[in-house]
Design an enzyme around this catalytic site. Structure first.
Site, PDB file in Angstrom:
ATOM      1  N   LYS A  15       0.836  -1.145   0.046  1.00  0.00           N
ATOM      2  CA  LYS A  15      -0.003   0.077  -0.034  1.00  0.00           C
ATOM      3  C   LYS A  15       0.841   1.182  -0.098  1.00  0.00           C
ATOM      4  O   LYS A  15       0.756   2.284  -0.779  1.00  0.00           O
ATOM      5  CB  LYS A  15      -0.757   0.094   1.330  1.00  0.00           C
ATOM      6  CG  LYS A  15      -1.955  -0.989   1.428  1.00  0.00           C
ATOM      7  CD  LYS A  15      -2.808  -0.773   2.755  1.00  0.00           C
ATOM      8  CE  LYS A  15      -1.999  -0.747   4.034  1.00  0.00           C
ATOM      9  NZ  LYS A  15      -1.330  -2.007   4.280  1.00  0.00           N
ATOM     10  N   ARG A  90      -8.869   0.829   9.497  1.00  0.00           N
ATOM     11  CA  ARG A  90      -8.554  -0.531   9.856  1.00  0.00           C
ATOM     12  C   ARG A  90      -9.444  -1.107  10.710  1.00  0.00           C
ATOM     13  O   ARG A  90      -9.101  -2.081  11.186  1.00  0.00           O
ATOM     14  CB  ARG A  90      -7.029  -0.219  10.584  1.00  0.00           C
ATOM     15  CG  ARG A  90      -5.967  -0.410   9.776  1.00  0.00           C
ATOM     16  CD  ARG A  90      -4.680   0.065  10.381  1.00  0.00           C
ATOM     17  NE  ARG A  90      -3.551  -0.900  10.278  1.00  0.00           N
ATOM     18  CZ  ARG A  90      -2.313  -0.442   9.814  1.00  0.00           C
ATOM     19  NH1 ARG A  90      -2.555   0.822   9.124  1.00  0.00           N
ATOM     20  NH2 ARG A  90      -1.517  -1.071   9.452  1.00  0.00           N
ATOM     21  N   ARG A 128      11.811  -6.225   4.874  1.00  0.00           N
ATOM     22  CA  ARG A 128      11.773  -4.833   4.304  1.00  0.00           C
ATOM     23  C   ARG A 128      12.935  -3.888   5.075  1.00  0.00           C
ATOM     24  O   ARG A 128      13.131  -4.115   6.152  1.00  0.00           O
ATOM     25  CB  ARG A 128      10.455  -4.293   4.670  1.00  0.00           C
ATOM     26  CG  ARG A 128      10.196  -2.926   4.273  1.00  0.00           C
ATOM     27  CD  ARG A 128       8.691  -2.935   4.136  1.00  0.00           C
ATOM     28  NE  ARG A 128       7.994  -2.748   5.517  1.00  0.00           N
ATOM     29  CZ  ARG A 128       6.782  -2.583   5.890  1.00  0.00           C
ATOM     30  NH1 ARG A 128       5.865  -2.317   4.641  1.00  0.00           N
ATOM     31  NH2 ARG A 128       6.138  -2.501   6.930  1.00  0.00           N
ATOM     32  N   ARG A 162      12.273  -1.362  10.244  1.00  0.00           N
ATOM     33  CA  ARG A 162      11.189  -0.906  11.283  1.00  0.00           C
ATOM     34  C   ARG A 162      11.078  -1.720  12.414  1.00  0.00           C
ATOM     35  O   ARG A 162      11.251  -3.075  12.317  1.00  0.00           O
ATOM     36  CB  ARG A 162       9.926  -0.976  10.463  1.00  0.00           C
ATOM     37  CG  ARG A 162       9.703   0.230   9.882  1.00  0.00           C
ATOM     38  CD  ARG A 162       8.266   0.425   8.929  1.00  0.00           C
ATOM     39  NE  ARG A 162       7.283  -0.199   9.694  1.00  0.00           N
ATOM     40  CZ  ARG A 162       5.768  -0.217   9.329  1.00  0.00           C
ATOM     41  NH1 ARG A 162       5.782   0.315   8.075  1.00  0.00           N
ATOM     42  NH2 ARG A 162       5.107  -0.454  10.231  1.00  0.00           N
ATOM     43  N   ARG A 173       0.482  -8.205  13.738  1.00  0.00           N
ATOM     44  CA  ARG A 173      -0.148  -7.316  12.791  1.00  0.00           C
ATOM     45  C   ARG A 173      -1.158  -8.097  11.951  1.00  0.00           C
ATOM     46  O   ARG A 173      -1.859  -7.623  11.541  1.00  0.00           O
ATOM     47  CB  ARG A 173       1.135  -6.329  12.274  1.00  0.00           C
ATOM     48  CG  ARG A 173       1.499  -5.373  13.113  1.00  0.00           C
ATOM     49  CD  ARG A 173       2.758  -4.932  12.814  1.00  0.00           C
ATOM     50  NE  ARG A 173       3.017  -4.184  11.360  1.00  0.00           N
ATOM     51  CZ  ARG A 173       4.063  -4.273  10.820  1.00  0.00           C
ATOM     52  NH1 ARG A 173       5.203  -4.895  10.866  1.00  0.00           N
ATOM     53  NH2 ARG A 173       3.850  -3.698   9.583  1.00  0.00           N
TER      54      ARG A 173
HETATM   55  P1  AMP Z   1       1.580   0.754   8.991  1.00  0.00           P
HETATM   56  O1  AMP Z   1       2.994   1.464   8.693  1.00  0.00           O
HETATM   57  O2  AMP Z   1       0.534   0.975   8.325  1.00  0.00           O
HETATM   58  O3  AMP Z   1       2.031  -0.726   9.003  1.00  0.00           O
HETATM   59  O4  AMP Z   1       1.443   1.084  10.550  1.00  0.00           O
HETATM   60  C1  AMP Z   1       2.095   1.044  11.755  1.00  0.00           C
HETATM   61  C2  AMP Z   1       1.525   0.947  13.032  1.00  0.00           C
HETATM   62  O5  AMP Z   1       1.021   2.008  13.178  1.00  0.00           O
HETATM   63  C3  AMP Z   1       0.255  -0.030  13.218  1.00  0.00           C
HETATM   64  O6  AMP Z   1       0.739  -1.414  13.353  1.00  0.00           O
HETATM   65  C4  AMP Z   1      -0.360   0.344  14.441  1.00  0.00           C
HETATM   66  O7  AMP Z   1       0.183   0.570  15.539  1.00  0.00           O
HETATM   67  C5  AMP Z   1      -0.274   1.931  13.914  1.00  0.00           C
HETATM   68  N1  AMP Z   1      -1.417   2.357  12.924  1.00  0.00           N
HETATM   69  C6  AMP Z   1      -1.251   2.982  11.562  1.00  0.00           C
HETATM   70  N2  AMP Z   1      -2.484   3.106  11.178  1.00  0.00           N
HETATM   71  C7  AMP Z   1      -3.502   2.894  12.118  1.00  0.00           C
HETATM   72  C8  AMP Z   1      -4.764   2.981  12.296  1.00  0.00           C
HETATM   73  N3  AMP Z   1      -5.612   3.277  10.986  1.00  0.00           N
HETATM   74  N4  AMP Z   1      -5.355   2.618  13.551  1.00  0.00           N
HETATM   75  C9  AMP Z   1      -4.489   2.190  14.445  1.00  0.00           C
HETATM   76  N5  AMP Z   1      -3.405   2.128  14.414  1.00  0.00           N
HETATM   77  C10 AMP Z   1      -2.693   2.481  13.439  1.00  0.00           C
END
Ligand code: AMP
Length: 214
Positions: A15, A90, A128, A162, A173
């Site tokens: 994404k 989400r 990654r 990360r 996740r």
């Molecule tokens: P991502 O980079 O999109 O994988 O997001 C990394 C982390 O940020 C996730 O595992 C959550 O802890 C937090 N996070 C990102 N987007 C959301 C969301 N829409 N709702 C809740 N937590 C989020």
């Protein structure tokens, strides 16, 4: 009508990569809640510390905090027209909150599912690496940089892994995705706002497909 493009897909589905390309090539701003939360981690406030802890575990930040952040970010000038949400909504509650926001902003929601199977996801996430300067994403297995550990464009910068891309957090996740986020695919399909692309192929092919849908 201007749109809110929602990219839905498991962590590692690509994404972020696709949203970045839409931003670079079509000038559609990429709003990534994950990136916003990661930036917050550098602050030393109680909220920032809480966010850091939750993110490291692979769990989700609360719907209300997340909504506030999305609302604030998308009320800026660059989001007056179409923008793309990468990593939001989400949960079912977030999807409801987004309906409200779309109404207020006079925009329609278009959801695009980026589909990749779980075995491939695990490999992508644990492999990654990203450039701390430009955000370019590499993968030590499938898309290595020219020089190990260094960005092709910014060789002085060491690529970063990360904190939540380790196997335990990745498992959490992926479970969180299946439980909370995957049901949103149905939600958007039922209201005829969903398109699906196969996210397992070449980045450019996937981009063309998404580009063609907009
Ligand atoms: P991502 O980079 O999109 O994988 O997001 C990394 C982390 O940020 C996730 O595992 C959550 O802890 C937090 N996070 C990102 N987007 C959301 C969301 N829409 N709702 C809740 N937590 C989020």
């Amino acid at each position: 009508m201007d749109k809110i493009i929602v990219l839905i897909g498991a962590p590692g589905a690509g994404k972020g990569t696709q949203a970045r390309l839409l931003d670079e090539r079509r000038g559609i701003p990429q709003i990534s809640t994950g990136d916003i939360f990661r930036e917050m981690k550098t602050l030393d406030t109680p909220l920032a510390r809480e966010v850091q802890e939750i993110m490291a575990s692979g769990k989700l930040i609360s719907d209300d905090i997340t909504y506030k952040i999305v609302r604030e970010r998308t009320s800026r000038d660059d989001c007056k027209a179409t923008y793309v949400l990468d990593g939001y909504p989400r949960t079912a509650v977030q999807a409801e909150q987004l309906e409200q926001l779309a109404k207020e902003q006079g925009k329609e929601i278009q959801a695009i599912e980026v589909d990749v199977d779980s075995e491939e996801l695990m490999k992508r996430l644990t492999g990654r690496r990203s450039c701390p300067v430009c955000g370019e994403i590499y993968n030590i297995y499938s898309m290595p940089p020219k020089v190990e550990g260094r960005c092709d464009e910014h060789p002085d910068a060491e690529l970063v892994h990360r904190a939540d891309d380790n196997e335990d957090s990745v498992k959490t996740r992926l479970d969180t995705y299946r439980e909370n986020t995957a049901p949103l695919i149905d939600y958007y399909a039922k209201s005829n706002r969903l398109a699906k692309v196969d996210g397992s192929g070449d980045v450019e092919d996937i981009y063309s497909e998404i580009d063609g849908l907009l």
